[in-house]
Scaffold this motif. Structure first.
Motif, PDB file in Angstrom:
ATOM      1  N   ALA A 139     -21.575 -82.279  35.391  1.00 49.20           N
ATOM      2  CA  ALA A 139     -22.436 -82.039  36.555  1.00 49.20           C
ATOM      3  C   ALA A 139     -21.999 -80.825  37.366  1.00 49.20           C
ATOM      4  CB  ALA A 139     -22.458 -83.279  37.434  1.00 49.20           C
ATOM      5  N   GLN A 140     -21.184 -79.959  36.803  1.00 46.95           N
ATOM      6  CA  GLN A 140     -20.670 -78.821  37.553  1.00 46.95           C
ATOM      7  C   GLN A 140     -21.776 -77.881  38.044  1.00 46.95           C
ATOM      8  OE1 GLN A 140     -17.017 -78.143  38.153  1.00 46.95           O
ATOM      9  NE2 GLN A 140     -17.331 -80.337  37.868  1.00 46.95           N
ATOM     10  N   ASP A 141     -22.890 -77.835  37.313  1.00 42.30           N
ATOM     11  CA  ASP A 141     -23.972 -76.937  37.723  1.00 42.30           C
ATOM     12  C   ASP A 141     -24.684 -77.416  38.986  1.00 42.30           C
ATOM     13  OD1 ASP A 141     -25.091 -79.172  36.507  1.00 42.30           O
ATOM     14  OD2 ASP A 141     -26.675 -78.050  35.497  1.00 42.30           O
ATOM     15  N   GLN A 142     -24.374 -78.632  39.458  1.00 40.22           N
ATOM     16  CA  GLN A 142     -24.986 -79.156  40.675  1.00 40.22           C
ATOM     17  C   GLN A 142     -24.133 -78.902  41.919  1.00 40.22           C
ATOM     18  OE1 GLN A 142     -26.241 -83.292  40.231  1.00 40.22           O
ATOM     19  NE2 GLN A 142     -26.488 -83.008  38.015  1.00 40.22           N
ATOM     20  N   ALA A 143     -23.038 -78.172  41.761  1.00 38.28           N
ATOM     21  CA  ALA A 143     -22.110 -77.954  42.870  1.00 38.28           C
ATOM     22  C   ALA A 143     -22.800 -77.214  44.012  1.00 38.28           C
ATOM     23  CB  ALA A 143     -20.903 -77.167  42.384  1.00 38.28           C
ATOM     24  N   TYR A 144     -22.477 -77.610  45.233  1.00 39.69           N
ATOM     25  CA  TYR A 144     -23.025 -76.970  46.421  1.00 39.69           C
ATOM     26  C   TYR A 144     -21.905 -76.720  47.415  1.00 39.69           C
ATOM     27  CZ  TYR A 144     -22.725 -81.525  48.778  1.00 39.69           C
ATOM     28  OH  TYR A 144     -22.268 -82.706  49.332  1.00 39.69           O
ATOM     29  N   THR A 145     -22.194 -75.895  48.424  1.00 42.04           N
ATOM     30  CA  THR A 145     -21.206 -75.563  49.446  1.00 42.04           C
ATOM     31  C   THR A 145     -21.395 -76.466  50.654  1.00 42.04           C
ATOM     32  OG1 THR A 145     -21.246 -73.252  48.746  1.00 42.04           O
ATOM     33  CG2 THR A 145     -20.268 -73.723  50.899  1.00 42.04           C
ATOM     34  N   PRO A 146     -20.378 -77.207  51.075  1.00 45.05           N
ATOM     35  CA  PRO A 146     -20.511 -78.039  52.269  1.00 45.05           C
ATOM     36  C   PRO A 146     -20.555 -77.178  53.522  1.00 45.05           C
ATOM     37  CG  PRO A 146     -18.250 -78.044  51.513  1.00 45.05           C
ATOM     38  CD  PRO A 146     -19.029 -77.274  50.486  1.00 45.05           C
ATOM     39  N   GLU A 147     -21.100 -77.738  54.589  1.00 42.90           N
ATOM     40  CA  GLU A 147     -21.189 -76.979  55.836  1.00 42.90           C
ATOM     41  C   GLU A 147     -19.814 -76.641  56.377  1.00 42.90           C
ATOM     42  OE1 GLU A 147     -23.636 -78.641  58.843  1.00 42.90           O
ATOM     43  OE2 GLU A 147     -25.413 -78.804  57.568  1.00 42.90           O
ATOM     44  N   SER A 148     -18.899 -77.589  56.313  1.00 40.45           N
ATOM     45  CA  SER A 148     -17.548 -77.353  56.823  1.00 40.45           C
ATOM     46  C   SER A 148     -16.637 -78.456  56.331  1.00 40.45           C
ATOM     47  CB  SER A 148     -17.532 -77.317  58.359  1.00 40.45           C
ATOM     48  OG  SER A 148     -17.843 -78.593  58.895  1.00 40.45           O
ATOM     49  N   LEU A 149     -15.359 -78.315  56.649  1.00 38.18           N
ATOM     50  CA  LEU A 149     -14.387 -79.366  56.387  1.00 38.18           C
ATOM     51  C   LEU A 149     -14.217 -80.193  57.659  1.00 38.18           C
ATOM     52  CD1 LEU A 149     -11.729 -77.186  54.518  1.00 38.18           C
ATOM     53  CD2 LEU A 149     -13.762 -78.302  53.586  1.00 38.18           C
ATOM     54  N   ILE A 150     -13.251 -81.076  57.670  1.00 40.50           N
ATOM     55  CA  ILE A 150     -12.963 -81.885  58.847  1.00 40.50           C
ATOM     56  C   ILE A 150     -12.610 -80.984  60.030  1.00 40.50           C
ATOM     57  CG2 ILE A 150     -10.515 -82.136  58.275  1.00 40.50           C
ATOM     58  CD1 ILE A 150     -10.683 -85.000  59.358  1.00 40.50           C
ATOM     59  N   LEU A 151     -12.944 -81.424  61.227  1.00 37.92           N
ATOM     60  CA  LEU A 151     -12.674 -80.714  62.478  1.00 37.92           C
ATOM     61  C   LEU A 151     -13.372 -79.351  62.534  1.00 37.92           C
ATOM     62  CD1 LEU A 151      -8.822 -81.443  62.773  1.00 37.92           C
ATOM     63  CD2 LEU A 151     -10.692 -82.639  63.935  1.00 37.92           C
ATOM     64  N   GLY A 152     -14.415 -79.180  61.733  1.00 43.38           N
ATOM     65  CA  GLY A 152     -15.149 -77.923  61.749  1.00 43.38           C
ATOM     66  C   GLY A 152     -14.450 -76.782  61.054  1.00 43.38           C
ATOM     67  N   ILE A 153     -13.386 -77.049  60.311  1.00 45.23           N
ATOM     68  CA  ILE A 153     -12.671 -75.998  59.574  1.00 45.23           C
ATOM     69  C   ILE A 153     -13.610 -75.418  58.530  1.00 45.23           C
ATOM     70  CG2 ILE A 153     -10.713 -75.552  58.031  1.00 45.23           C
ATOM     71  CD1 ILE A 153      -9.307 -77.935  59.388  1.00 45.23           C
ATOM     72  N   PRO A 154     -13.675 -74.089  58.387  1.00 46.56           N
ATOM     73  CA  PRO A 154     -14.601 -73.492  57.424  1.00 46.56           C
ATOM     74  C   PRO A 154     -14.281 -73.894  55.989  1.00 46.56           C
ATOM     75  CG  PRO A 154     -13.113 -71.828  58.309  1.00 46.56           C
ATOM     76  CD  PRO A 154     -12.926 -73.062  59.135  1.00 46.56           C
ATOM     77  N   ALA A 155     -15.333 -74.102  55.206  1.00 45.57           N
ATOM     78  CA  ALA A 155     -15.144 -74.474  53.807  1.00 45.57           C
ATOM     79  C   ALA A 155     -14.583 -73.321  52.990  1.00 45.57           C
ATOM     80  CB  ALA A 155     -16.470 -74.944  53.216  1.00 45.57           C
ATOM     81  N   ASP A 156     -14.945 -72.103  53.336  1.00 48.32           N
ATOM     82  CA  ASP A 156     -14.503 -70.918  52.606  1.00 48.32           C
ATOM     83  C   ASP A 156     -13.825 -69.946  53.562  1.00 48.32           C
ATOM     84  OD1 ASP A 156     -15.958 -72.181  50.654  1.00 48.32           O
ATOM     85  OD2 ASP A 156     -17.442 -70.590  50.402  1.00 48.32           O
ATOM     86  N   THR A 157     -12.846 -69.223  53.055  1.00 48.61           N
ATOM     87  CA  THR A 157     -12.227 -68.140  53.827  1.00 48.61           C
ATOM     88  C   THR A 157     -12.009 -66.944  52.917  1.00 48.61           C
ATOM     89  OG1 THR A 157      -9.960 -68.899  53.364  1.00 48.61           O
ATOM     90  CG2 THR A 157     -11.013 -69.726  55.379  1.00 48.61           C
TER      91      THR A 157
END
Length: 745
Positions: A139-157
């Motif tokens: 199911a790797q082709d269904q991967a999506y980007t979450p809005e954020s991590l816990i405490l609003g930490i950015p998912a990507d940097t």
């Protein structure tokens, strides 16, 4: 002598060894026999209930009620505006839809546990099964980007230009590391007793965060929280699995309210696997680019993990990499693959534990490729400031941990050539890894009261999950008021007590101890104000700034008076004060500094040359976590984490049935954990420290630090012993055996 830091024996130890410490399931209501509940779980992974026949179960001996989605009371739904899910509603039996294998489809309440369990086998459920998605790799082709991590930490940097930096590197590592679903296995499974009292419900629960349990029950049952009372004085381990209440508590509460009788539920060990939650499985891509001198020029940590299709949980797996090593070009990311599996939740050291398996394995691969000592490679890439936030570290002693650990362990005896050290038929390997864990702070309040007898009582809804909270708070209060420990009583785990952030995230001890320290300071001011202003006191007219509290007395310039005399005379009803700390978002230090704990793990193990059996021989961890509040409990916590790291590397794995989404390994016979014989020689050393940016006590959390990096040290030792690099955890015989080098007879 200060009490803080001393290796005080656990004040609750005698209660526990004598069986007098009362856990959730062991509470009783005087004069009222409780009923017992048992959960019936779905036998499909997704779909819809088309028919449920409870007639035979209802007619079974002792049965009082059988609850299904047809007759369950209305419940609240999760309010996503509540920032932390553990406080949200957690409805059960709220509809016919099945979201994962084992989800409750019925709840039996009977006169005895045995009758409830027997009747559970008589509930007849039919399903219209839907197509479930249980295969993470497919199911790797269904991967999506979450809005954020816990405490609003950015998912990507991103810092610098990773692609350009990686392309220009003289030496590169580009590997993927996979970790399976795992879950907490506390000694005490989830259990509760719910007692209805008029409009109120008294919930005896095994809950790490009392306020979260109270809010979740109230939000689910559509009650005013003031009518929900949580009691959780002793908890037999949590490790994240009791940060929120689960189905058993909600179902017991619904049944108790409907029947007007106390209801007990104890989840069986097999049910723990499907009625709690898991650490998500993950695929982690690590890319390191370095010069021939070993200096990193580029680092990327890209994580893809699974999440429940119906309840998103994002483990902050790549955040470790953001603060650990220096490199001008950086990239981290988190991607989610939705599956029809049990929801994800925090498991000990969420993010750091699986993330460091990948980071520290990759660093070992880079050291091998460069022909460098792994310890020296890490020291060479020590950052001067946080490499992504650009702020200074509050107290960073990672290099000291590495140096001291190497010295104590005898790292110089390591032969860097894989499969070159032997002991008879055993291939011997050395491995090491760094450790880092973020230190967090959350709003916490504590009340400290001095009675006319001069004894102190500490009250907070903070919990003790077996980590020593009773003991540590006793020490801090005794130190703050100049009392012997036996003159302090700590009361925990009741929702009527001042609000804390509970036990979780390695923040409980530091949060609550700091609040106790402040409450004691405020209490000293009250006592001194009355004593120094009272003509009957030996301290009358003296400067309170010179006061010394010790041995149950207050002394100023040679004059002394006992605390009991002061309180009995000036505060005959007792005197109290509250201490409080703010959440980290309101504390400037958490904005201006990177506040972490650190460590270094060293492992020696043997691998049987014929069978690939892996046996740990010895393990050492050296850690830095500011000031130790109790040397004995601190070491115990660190050792427990290290053992869990060994388990993650060699044992733990939830095997998924691809037809149903159920866990095949759903008992402790098949879900493997280390036993005493697997951990022969292990030690933890905590360096002296004091982090004044963390809090006034200089202390930081250690509960999860011990696991961070520990598994990678084991994996790196396996490689050093055999030359076999296993990147798919856990490291099992069949993954090592084909690559073993031949042995001369």
């Amino acid at each position: 002598m200060t009490m803080i830091g001393q290796a005080l024996n656990r004040v609750d130890g005698p209660l526990k060894v004598s069986g007098k410490a009362t856990y959730a399931y062991e509470h009783w209501v005087d004069g009222i026999q409780p009923l017992y509940g048992f959960v019936v779980g779905a036998t499909v992974g997704t779909g819809r209930i088309t028919r449920v026949d409870t007639a035979r179960a209802e007619a079974a001996p002792g049965v009082h009620t059988v609850m299904t989605h047809h007759n369950t009371q209305p419940q609240g739904t999760p309010d996503l505006a509540i920032p932390f899910e553990y406080w949200r509603a957690f409805p059960a039996l709220s509809g016919p839809d099945i979201h994962h294998y084992g989800e409750p489809v019925a709840f039996i309440v009977a006169a005895t546990f045995e009758q409830a369990r027997a009747a559970a086998q008589l509930v007849d459920v039919e399903y219209a099964g839907g197509p479930g998605s249980y295969d993470f790799a497919a199911a790797q082709d269904q991967a999506y980007t979450p809005e954020s991590l816990i405490l609003g930490i950015p998912a990507d940097t991103a810092v610098g230009d990773f692609d350009a930096g990686f392309a220009s590197a003289e030496v590169t590592i580009d590997q993927r590391y996979t970790t399976p679903c795992v879950l907490s296995q506390p000694l005490e499974p989830q259990a509760c007793l719910v007692v209805p009292r008029g409009e109120d419900l008294v919930v005896y629960a095994s809950a790490q965060i009392v306020d979260a349990a109270r809010s979740s029950v109230a939000n689910t049952l559509l009650m005013d929280p003031k009518h929900v009372h949580i009691v959780s004085p002793y908890i037999g381990g949590g490790f994240g699995s009791k940060l929120r209440i689960h189905y058993e508590t909600i179902l017991a509460a619904l049944a108790a309210r409907a029947l007007g009788r106390p209801v007990k539920v104890a989840v069986t060990r097999q049910q723990v696997f499907h009625l709690t939650a898991v650490r998500p499985m993950a695929n982690q891509r690590m890319r390191l680019g370095a010069g021939r001198d070993g200096r990193l020029v580029a680092i990327a940590h890209n994580v893809t993990m699974h999440t429940s299709r119906h309840s998103e949980y994002v483990e902050p797996t790549a955040t470790t990499t953001r603060s650990l090593y220096a490199a001008p070009n950086r990239s981290t990311s988190h991607r989610m693959v939705p599956l029809d599996l049990v929801r994800g939740e925090d498991v000990r050291a969420p993010g750091e534990a699986p993330g460091m398996l990948a980071v520290e394995s990759a660093m070992d691969e880079l050291a091998h490729e460069l022909g460098m000592d792994p310890v020296e490679l890490r020291i060479l890439n020590e950052p001067k400031v946080d490499p992504e936030r650009g702020v200074p570290y509050s107290e960073r002693k990672l290099v000291e941990c590495l140096r001291e650990g190497a010295r104590l362990f005898g790292w110089e005896r390591r032969n860097a050539e894989p499969a070159s050290m032997r002991d008879g038929r055993w291939l011997v390997g050395y491995g090491m890894a760094s450790a880092i864990r973020v230190h967090l702070q959350a709003e916490t309040k504590v009340l400290v009261r001095l009675g006319p007898d001069g004894a102190a009582v500490v009250r907070t809804d903070m919990t003790d999950i077996g980590t020593g909270t009773y003991t540590i708070l006793t020490q801090v209060a005794a130190d703050g008021l100049g009392l012997p420990p036996d003159r302090v009583r700590v009361e925990l785990g009741r929702s009527e007590f001042p609000l804390s952030a509970g036990s979780g995230g390695s923040w409980g001890a530091a949060n609550t101890s700091t609040a106790v320290h402040r409450a004691c300071a405020a209490l000293r001011e009250k006592v001194l104000a009355t004593a120094c202003g009272d003509a009957r006191s030996a301290l009358h007219g003296r400067d309170a700034a010179d006061a010394v509290f010790a041995d149950g007395s207050v002394s100023i310039d040679g004059a002394s008076e006992s605390l009991s005399d002061i309180v009995a005379r000036d505060h005959p009803e007792g005197v109290e004060a509250e201490g409080e700390i703010l959440g980290m978002s309101d504390e400037p230090n958490y904005r201006d500094y990177a506040i972490h704990t650190y460590g270094a793990h060293f492992v020696e193990l043997g691998v049987d040359a014929d069978t690939a059996e892996i046996r740990l021989r010895r393990m050492l961890g050296v850690f830095s976590a500011g000031r130790a509040l109790n040397a004995k409990t601190a070491r115990s916590q660190l050792i427990g984490g290290m053992i869990w790291g060994v388990s993650a590397a060699l044992d733990e794995e939830l095997v998924i049935d691809q037809d149903t989404g159920g866990f095949v390994s759903r008992d402790l016979a098949q879900y493997l954990l280390p036993v005493h014989a697997d951990i022969p020689d292990l030690d933890a050393v905590l360096l002296e420290g004091f982090d004044d940016k963390a809090n006034v006590l200089g202390a930081k959390g250690i509960g999860e630090l011990g696991i961070c990096g520990a598994g990678a040290a084991v994996a790196n030792a396996v490689f050093n012993a055999t030359g076999v690099r296993v990147r798919d955890f856990p490291i099992t015989l069949e993954k090592v055996l084909p690559g073993l080098p031949p042995m001369d007879d």
